[in-house]
Write a protein that holds these residues in place. Structure first.
Motif, mmCIF file in Angstrom:
data_model
loop_
_atom_site.group_PDB
_atom_site.id
_atom_site.type_symbol
_atom_site.label_atom_id
_atom_site.label_comp_id
_atom_site.label_asym_id
_atom_site.label_seq_id
_atom_site.Cartn_x
_atom_site.Cartn_y
_atom_site.Cartn_z
ATOM 1 N N THR A 2 0.846 -1.191 0.000
ATOM 2 C CA THR A 2 0.000 0.000 0.000
ATOM 3 C C THR A 2 0.885 1.246 0.000
ATOM 4 O O THR A 2 2.101 1.146 0.185
ATOM 5 N N PRO A 3 0.274 2.428 -0.189
ATOM 6 C CA PRO A 3 1.073 3.656 -0.132
ATOM 7 C C PRO A 3 1.728 3.875 1.242
ATOM 8 O O PRO A 3 2.620 4.700 1.375
ATOM 9 N N LEU A 4 1.292 3.127 2.268
ATOM 10 C CA LEU A 4 1.892 3.290 3.608
ATOM 11 C C LEU A 4 3.108 2.405 3.827
ATOM 12 O O LEU A 4 3.855 2.595 4.789
ATOM 13 N N THR A 5 3.298 1.423 2.932
ATOM 14 C CA THR A 5 4.398 0.474 3.099
ATOM 15 C C THR A 5 5.724 1.224 3.210
ATOM 16 O O THR A 5 6.060 2.030 2.339
ATOM 17 N N ASP A 6 6.438 0.978 4.295
ATOM 18 C CA ASP A 6 7.753 1.592 4.550
ATOM 19 C C ASP A 6 7.729 3.114 4.739
ATOM 20 O O ASP A 6 8.775 3.749 4.697
ATOM 21 N N ASN A 7 6.557 3.687 4.950
ATOM 22 C CA ASN A 7 6.490 5.138 5.208
ATOM 23 C C ASN A 7 6.262 5.354 6.712
ATOM 24 O O ASN A 7 5.146 5.604 7.164
ATOM 25 N N ARG A 8 7.345 5.251 7.481
ATOM 26 C CA ARG A 8 7.229 5.226 8.946
ATOM 27 C C ARG A 8 6.602 6.486 9.535
ATOM 28 O O ARG A 8 5.797 6.417 10.453
ATOM 29 N N VAL A 9 7.005 7.650 9.039
ATOM 30 C CA VAL A 9 6.495 8.896 9.624
ATOM 31 C C VAL A 9 4.979 8.968 9.438
ATOM 32 O O VAL A 9 4.241 9.344 10.351
ATOM 33 N N LEU B 187 -9.073 5.614 2.260
ATOM 34 C CA LEU B 187 -9.567 5.698 0.880
ATOM 35 C C LEU B 187 -8.583 5.054 -0.098
ATOM 36 O O LEU B 187 -8.762 5.139 -1.306
ATOM 37 N N VAL B 188 -7.516 4.394 0.439
ATOM 38 C CA VAL B 188 -6.483 3.847 -0.453
ATOM 39 C C VAL B 188 -6.357 2.323 -0.412
ATOM 40 O O VAL B 188 -5.548 1.751 -1.124
ATOM 41 N N LEU B 189 -7.173 1.635 0.440
ATOM 42 C CA LEU B 189 -7.151 0.184 0.538
ATOM 43 C C LEU B 189 -5.915 -0.373 1.243
ATOM 44 O O LEU B 189 -4.999 -0.893 0.621
ATOM 45 N N LEU B 190 -5.926 -0.236 2.582
ATOM 46 C CA LEU B 190 -4.835 -0.778 3.397
ATOM 47 C C LEU B 190 -5.008 -2.265 3.687
ATOM 48 O O LEU B 190 -4.161 -2.886 4.317
#
Ligand code: FE
Length: 346
Positions: free
Chosen positions: A72-79, A93-96
């Motif tokens: 997902t767009p959150l993968t590896d985005n720690r902050v 709204l991005v499908l986690l």
């Protein structure tokens, strides 16, 4: 009323079902311009309730296999993950779905609501407060069962051993700390004990194939041993399914995933015929369906996190828990799970 105003008022109702309080904070998670109208409407609705709200916009996910889950767009985005952990409610709204970041947020007590369906589907299938009771009733039935069996006229006869893992409960709003839900939904599902599925599933003509978003034109037969599909037989569509699954190069793709039945009487089986650009909650939550699925069980605490996930809603099945009939030929036979206005007054 303009569409945007309708959206704000419906999303405000949803935030109220999610028990959003004026002293809480909502984060709306977006990526690019996808569902920008939803983001705007949720921010406005949260403000009307008096809550704090912000939008967190991320770059698009590094692309995995077509239709794959977990990256997902959150993968590896720690902050970004740490930032979302401080919110009380995240509107996804991005499908986690099926990502470890989603589990991390839930463990931190964040409520998460996924919203990805077109607005007309959300309007039609919008949750009722009373859905929660009906879905929790289904959850309890599954929690207390040791064995689940599904049959249909096409020749399905498959048995799941239950008890090892928690139950997936979707009633369409995230109203408790750490709770994930999906607007719209309305079903409960279990996943088998490790290796505990045996039998054969014959999907019939007209049953649904997700994420292909199409109806089967002919039967497809899955042979299942020790919790894994060992054979897929049929014609063109069986070939397509096999080809898709092989493309993941992952033997765990053949594992049996969640199983349960739908309870949303506002869902329509035929909706895919008019719009195949949907996530597909109509088929998944359809009242009296059996939702068979292949792939991961990580969402329910298992160790299989394969990105290959097929949801396979089937119509006209019968489902038994420890021998007790729950769904008969596609109709729910237990009073407490029938639509609230058709339940006998007790
Ligand atoms: Fe699924």
């Amino acid at each position: 009323m303009s569409v945007q105003d309708e959206m704000i008022s419906l999303f405000k109702k949803e935030l109220e079902l999610c028990k959003l309080k004026p002293n809480e904070t909502v984060a709306v998670l977006t990526s690019g311009e996808i569902r920008a109208d939803y983001a705007k409407a949720f921010l406005a609705a949260a403000s009307q309730i008096g809550a704090n709200a912000f939008e967190l916009k991320l770059p698009q996910a590094a692309r995995g296999n077509e239709g794959s889950f977990g990256i997902t767009p959150l993968t590896d985005n720690r902050v970004a993950v740490e930032c979302l952990k401080k919110a009380d409610l995240v509107i996804d709204l991005v499908l986690l779905l099926f990502s470890k970041e989603q589990l991390e947020l839930q463990e931190a007590g964040v409520r998460i609501l996924m919203v990805v369906e077109p607005f007309d589907v959300i309007q039609r299938m919008f949750p009722k407060e009373s859905d929660k009771k009906r879905v929790l009733f289904a959850t309890d039935l599954l929690k207390n069962a040791k064995e689940l069996r599904v049959t249909n006229q096409a020749g399905t006869d498959v048995t799941y051993q239950l008890g090892q893992y928690p139950i997936l409960t979707e009633y369409g709003f995230a109203d408790e700390p750490g709770r994930w839900d999906h607007l719209p939904s309305c079903f409960a599902a279990a996943t088998s004990n490790d290796g505990g599925v045996e039998g054969v599933v014959v999907m019939d003509k007209g049953d649904i194939l997700f994420p292909f978003n199409r109806y089967l034109q002919e039967q497809v037969t899955f042979t299942i041993k020790d919790g894994f599909v060992t054979n897929i037989d049929g014609g063109f569509e069986a070939m397509l399914i096999k080809d898709y699954m092989e493309s993941f190069n992952d033997s765990r793709a053949y594992a049996i995933s969640h199983i349960g039945w739908g309870l949303n009487e506002r869902a329509q089986w035929h909706s895919l015929a008019f719009d195949d650009q949907v996530f597909g909650m109509d088929g998944r939550a359809f009242y009296g369906n059996v939702l068979f699925s292949l792939g991961p069980n990580s969402e329910l605490g298992g160790s299989n996190d394969t990105p290959c996930h097929l949801d396979l809603p089937m119509k006209n099945c019968s489902l038994y828990l420890d021998g007790r009939l729950i769904v008969k030929d596609g109709d729910v036979v237990i009073e407490e799970m029938k639509p609230i206005d058709s339940q006998l007054t007790r």
